[in-house]
Design a protein around this motif. Structure first.
Motif: not given
Length: 186
Positions: A134, A166-167, A172, A175-176
């Motif tokens: 990430s 994204l998936d 996680k 993502r934002s």
């Protein structure tokens, strides 16, 4: 501290911030930034540790890195592992934020179009390869968004590159920030 001692200090280095900062200060004190950058090359078995320390040198003594900017940016063209690349991508984002900011910075005169292209290639390479990383993904994505001001095709291709991460449940944390970049591109 000479080249051999720097290597000997890098070899057992763990990711503890205090240890990285201590070594960073020694590197600056003994004018070992060129040697540190050389140890970042993937041919050295201390590459990722050297990248960790280079990040601290950049964060704490940025002005000392400016004379070595070309060598630092050339690292983005090399196949550095994800752990080391995380540190380099953070540096990339900081450079891009200053370069594309309205206020003037030393990078306005130092960061050539070729250097920006090298950053762009390294960031896109990591965005493609860093599944489940990430921090790497968000640093690369934010840098690419900024670099898109000089390379218009980046803003066209970035959403597709973002979407494929994204998936992934391992991303996680990405993502934002990624969704915010997609909204800016719309």
């Amino acid at each position: 501290m000479d080249r051999r001692e720097l290597y000997n200090r890098l070899e057992p280095l763990k990711a503890y911030k205090a240890d990285r900062v201590d070594l960073c200060n020694l590197v600056v004190e003994y004018h070992q930034i060129p040697e540190l950058i050389e140890f970042c090359h993937p041919k050295h078995d201390v590459s990722h540790q050297a990248c960790w320390v280079l990040e601290q040198v950049f964060l704490l003594h940025e002005e000392k890195c400016l004379p070595h900017l070309g060598s630092l940016i050339n690292l983005f063209a090399l196949p550095i592992n994800h752990s080391g690349m995380r540190s380099l991508l953070k540096i990339s984002l900081l450079i891009c934020q200053q370069f594309y900011h309205k206020k003037s910075s030393p990078y306005d005169e130092l960061l050539t179009i070729d250097m920006r292209a090298t950053l762009l290639d390294g960031c896109f390479g990591e965005l493609i390869a860093a599944t489940g990383k990430s921090a790497n993904l968000i640093f690369a994505t934010k840098s690419l968004y900024l670099l898109g001001q000089d390379f218009s095709w980046v803003h066209e291709q970035l959403p597709d590159a973002i979407e494929k991460h994204l998936d992934n449940p391992d991303n996680k944390g990405y993502r934002s920030g990624a969704i915010a970049i997609i909204k800016k591109l719309e």
